[in-house]
Design a protein around this motif. Structure first.
Motif, PDB file in Angstrom:
ATOM      1  N   VAL A  27       0.849  -1.202   0.000  1.00 19.81           N
ATOM      2  CA  VAL A  27       0.000   0.000   0.000  1.00 19.81           C
ATOM      3  C   VAL A  27       0.876   1.240   0.000  1.00 19.81           C
ATOM      4  O   VAL A  27       2.080   1.173   0.282  1.00 19.81           O
ATOM      5  N   ALA A  28       0.250   2.376  -0.293  1.00 23.28           N
ATOM      6  CA  ALA A  28       0.950   3.656  -0.230  1.00 23.28           C
ATOM      7  C   ALA A  28       1.390   3.910   1.214  1.00 23.28           C
ATOM      8  O   ALA A  28       0.745   3.475   2.164  1.00 23.28           O
ATOM      9  N   GLU A  29       2.480   4.627   1.350  1.00 26.43           N
ATOM     10  CA  GLU A  29       3.087   4.868   2.657  1.00 26.43           C
ATOM     11  C   GLU A  29       2.096   5.444   3.676  1.00 26.43           C
ATOM     12  O   GLU A  29       2.136   5.082   4.856  1.00 26.43           O
ATOM     13  N   THR A  30       1.187   6.294   3.222  1.00 30.86           N
ATOM     14  CA  THR A  30       0.236   6.930   4.143  1.00 30.86           C
ATOM     15  C   THR A  30      -0.523   5.901   4.973  1.00 30.86           C
ATOM     16  O   THR A  30      -0.908   6.180   6.106  1.00 30.86           O
ATOM     17  N   MET A  32       0.586   2.856   5.936  1.00 31.64           N
ATOM     18  CA  MET A  32       1.391   1.872   6.676  1.00 31.64           C
ATOM     19  C   MET A  32       1.234   2.007   8.194  1.00 31.64           C
ATOM     20  O   MET A  32       1.100   1.002   8.893  1.00 31.64           O
ATOM     21  N   VAL A  33       1.251   3.236   8.685  1.00 33.46           N
ATOM     22  CA  VAL A  33       1.096   3.402  10.132  1.00 33.46           C
ATOM     23  C   VAL A  33      -0.337   3.076  10.575  1.00 33.46           C
ATOM     24  O   VAL A  33      -0.526   2.347  11.558  1.00 33.46           O
ATOM     25  N   PRO A  34      -1.372   3.551   9.862  1.00 34.43           N
ATOM     26  CA  PRO A  34      -2.734   3.125  10.234  1.00 34.43           C
ATOM     27  C   PRO A  34      -2.924   1.597  10.211  1.00 34.43           C
ATOM     28  O   PRO A  34      -3.622   1.062  11.064  1.00 34.43           O
ATOM     29  N   ARG A 186      -8.995   5.018  -1.537  1.00 36.86           N
ATOM     30  CA  ARG A 186      -8.723   6.458  -1.717  1.00 36.86           C
ATOM     31  C   ARG A 186      -9.415   7.271  -0.628  1.00 36.86           C
ATOM     32  O   ARG A 186      -8.875   8.252  -0.139  1.00 36.86           O
ATOM     33  N   VAL A 189      -7.390   6.721   2.695  1.00 40.10           N
ATOM     34  CA  VAL A 189      -6.113   7.435   2.741  1.00 40.10           C
ATOM     35  C   VAL A 189      -6.359   8.929   3.013  1.00 40.10           C
ATOM     36  O   VAL A 189      -5.529   9.617   3.590  1.00 40.10           O
ATOM     37  N   THR A 190      -7.544   9.406   2.636  1.00 47.66           N
ATOM     38  CA  THR A 190      -7.880  10.823   2.812  1.00 47.66           C
ATOM     39  C   THR A 190      -8.451  11.095   4.205  1.00 47.66           C
ATOM     40  O   THR A 190      -8.292  12.186   4.742  1.00 47.66           O
ATOM     41  N   ILE A 192      -8.125   9.081   7.176  1.00 49.31           N
ATOM     42  CA  ILE A 192      -7.620   8.090   8.119  1.00 49.31           C
ATOM     43  C   ILE A 192      -7.954   8.402   9.571  1.00 49.31           C
ATOM     44  O   ILE A 192      -8.203   7.497  10.360  1.00 49.31           O
TER      45      ILE A 192
END
Lengths: 405, 274
Positions: A27-30, A32-34, A186, A189-190, A192
């Motif tokens: 997945v996109a980096e954004t 990874m922490v969630p 999408r 990611v917006t 979270i």
């Protein structure tokens, strides 16, 4: 009573979500922490008695579990082979197995302090199940659904709206389930900070494939105890349909260590595997990376995902859960495919012979079970996951027969 | 030293920041892409990010999704994109070219085959949006063997532990995603970007590019005050969409936008002290 969720220690996936070469977190980096936070919350509540007791209570009082394991005597006799037992997930609240998972994830969302849930849906069953738990818990709910699926599942779209969910029509790509999943990602990611993404199947980035499996494994745990009680022994075979694969893994998982139990996952052959117009990545695809995990996909030589076809919107997906990819490669499960026509025949057959109208998704499993039963002896046993009821499909069936409902 | 590192050293000496335009290869048709790349360099681009179209661009907003759909309708494959880079290289030996896309086309070609072909074509860096370092070992090995820089994204949600982990395997530059969202989204907050870049700077000496949400000369200039490079994508791709079928106008409008950004970035030199 506290529910046991985890199976054997050391079971897959590993800490990074890998089932052999499959699964993972692509997945996109954004995100990874969630995803790590979700993993931590899930690990925590998996061994939290309050959480497990609340889940157990909801499954009994709200979903209506345990679901019966029904011996289809007339149908079995007609086939003249093995005895077929149906695990009646169609009798759950909202009419399919999907609610087992949404109840679990919504409780997790509440524990994590999220106020908004989002979901993707194909046939609409997962969307309805998500909208249902959102209504009950007072959470805001947005469901992403491909424009093509919205057109063929009008009843479920209206059900979601009645439940207070916003249904967003996805117009990109092939306008089906895969595109709905893209759009939900999408959104996530917006948003979270306040949003919990309830994925409906055993695909997506880790921990979703493992988490959804664990919430669905109640199907197999119940079925295993029920068949031991009702028939006095384990079944010879399990059969379930596979789109993303959540109802199948839910049935299979608690039996995987029972090596004498054969396991069959049934994909959608659509117009036939040889036509290319199908949704059978395990039977006719190859490994790749999509929607956060490595798994078998329907893709072209350039790595582009290709459009799938199935009469059933819930199986119309170009990927499959990574654990199924692993079970296929390991040889623990066999994956086969059933065409639109065969599924439709099974739909009619079960309706007329047993008085049970199955979902078109589940009809794929029934069609294969019918073939399999007639090759087996009368003292053998097959358990089929009847994953959903067919009310949502009557317009599709009627239209195929030129009848306007 | 690779073209990317060279480029940033040259810019640093000149006290300037890199302007990095993104376009999707093959959008709206393959013949447009290479001439457009040359025109963007002439208009002040320092590095070009060339999008590899993918059927399921999960991290992209509607503008770049539609660009990928247009390019795929024209049959643009990863091999075609590499051929475009090779063609670009015949006239431009110095401007770095970075491929940006999703993992599956690379996975299907095979990492070693891809890395070798990319190096032969003259590709300098690769961004795979859906490939975090945890899953990147094999691709890193393949790219490293060919001297291609692996460029990773950092996000507002990336914590110190991950910044450290990502910067340890990245080279060339790192790409900071300026907002929680998809490409082309609104809601850029300069102060929060500045704070995050300071945090990133404590972990790495790599140049940091900022992208997502940069729409015009003003936002490019604002970002150039705090970052080493500014990436602009959706607002250029929008020009392609609006002028599909008229390649001269595409080139004209995109170079106009870039030229305005270039001027704004170079005249606002009052960089805040680190």
């Amino acid at each position: 009573m506290t529910v046991q969720i985890k199976q054997a220690a050391g079971a897959l996936p590993d800490d990074n979500g890998h089932f052999g070469p499959y699964g993972g977190r692509f997945v996109a980096e954004t995100l990874m922490v969630p995803l790590r936070e979700l993993q931590e919350a899930y690990d925590k509540y998996l061994s939290d008695d309050d959480f497990l007791n609340e889940l157990d209570e909801d499954l009994r009082q709200f979903v209506g579990r345990p679901s019966p394991l029904y011996l289809a005597e007339r149908w079995s006799a007609q086939l003249g082979g093995a005895q077929i037992y149906l695990k009646r997930e169609d009798l759950n609240h909202t009419g399919a197995h999907k609610v087992n998972n949404t109840v679990g994830q919504a409780l997790l969302a509440k524990r994590m302090g999220k106020t908004r849930i989002i979901a993707e849906t194909g046939a609409g069953q997962h969307g309805v199940a998500a909208a249902t738990v959102a209504a009950r818990l007072g959470l805001k709910c947005v469901v992403y659904m491909g424009a093509v699926d919205i057109a063929r599942q009008a009843i479920n779209v209206y059900r979601m709206k009645l439940l207070g969910a916003e249904v967003v029509s996805v117009e990109s790509g092939s306008k089906t389930l895969k595109d709905a999943l893209n759009e939900a990602m999408r959104d996530w990611v917006t948003n979270i900070d306040d949003t919990f993404y309830i994925i409906g199947t055993v695909a997506g980035p880790h921990p979703y494939p493992a988490m959804v499996r664990d919430f669905q494994a109640i199907i197999g745990r119940e079925a295993r105890a029920q068949i031991l009680d009702q028939a006095g022994r384990l079944p010879d075979a399990l059969v379930a349909c596979v789109g993303g694969g959540s109802n199948a893994i839910g049935l299979f998982y608690p039996f995987l260590d029972d090596s004498d139990v054969a396991v069959y996952g049934v994909e959608a052959a659509g117009h036939g595997l040889e036509t290319g117009r199908h949704a059978a990545p395990l039977c006719a695809g190859r490994p790749g990376v999509l929607h956060g995990n490595r798994t078998y996909l329907m893709e072209d030589d350039n790595g582009q995902i290709i459009e799938t076809h199935s009469i059933s919107a819930g199986l119309d997906y170009p990927g499959v859960g990574p654990e199924h990819a692993w079970l296929k490669d390991e040889g623990r499960a066999q994956y086969v495919a059933i065409s639109d026509d065969e599924a439709l025949a099974a739909f009619h057959n079960l309706t007329r012979v047993e008085g049970i109208m199955p979902a078109l998704e589940s009809s794929h499993a029934l069609a294969y079970a019918g073939k399999l039963a007639s090759t087996m002896a009368r003292n053998q046993i097959i358990v089929v996951n009847l994953s959903g009821r067919g009310d949502k499909d009557i317009h599709t069936v009627a239209a195929l027969e030129g009848i306007k409902v | 030293m690779g073209r990317i590192t060279n480029c940033f050293e040259r810019l640093k000496d000149a006290g300037r920041q890199a302007l990095i335009p993104y376009v999707t290869a093959g959008d709206p048709e393959p013949a447009v892409t290479v001439p457009l790349m040359h025109a963007m360099v002439a208009a002040g681009a320092d590095i070009i990010e060339l999008g590899v179209p993918f059927s399921d661009p999960m991290a992209d907003g509607p503008v770049i999704q539609r660009a990928a759909e247009r390019a795929l309708r024209q049959g643009t494959s990863l091999r075609d994109v590499l051929a475009m880079v090779a063609e670009f290289r015949r006239q431009d030996a110095s401007t770095p070219v970075v491929l940006m896309g999703y993992l599956n086309p690379l996975e299907v070609m095979g990492y070693d085959t891809f890395a070798k072909a990319a190096a032969e074509a003259g590709v300098d860096g690769v961004i795979s949006v859906d490939l975090p370092p945890e899953e990147a070992r094999d691709l890193l090995t393949a790219l490293g063997g060919q001297g291609i820089d692996p460029i990773f994204l950092l996000a507002p949600t990336t914590d110190d532990i991950r910044i450290e982990k990502i910067c340890a395997v990245a080279s060339g530059y790192v790409y900071y995603v300026a907002l929680k969202g998809v490409t082309g989204a609104a809601g850029l907050d300069v102060q929060s970007v500045a704070d995050k870049l300071a945090q990133i700077g404590r972990h790495t000496g790599l140049p940091v590019a900022v992208g997502f949400g940069i729409k015009d000369a003003d936002s490019a200039a604002a970002m150039a005050k705090v970052a080493d490079a500014v990436v602009v994508g959706s607002s250029l791709v929008k020009k392609i969409e609006q002028n599909a079928g008229q390649s001269d106008r595409i080139t004209q409008e995109i170079t106009d936008v870039l030229a305005r950004m270039r001027v704004a970035m170079d005249t606002h030199k009052d960089r805040s002290s680190p």
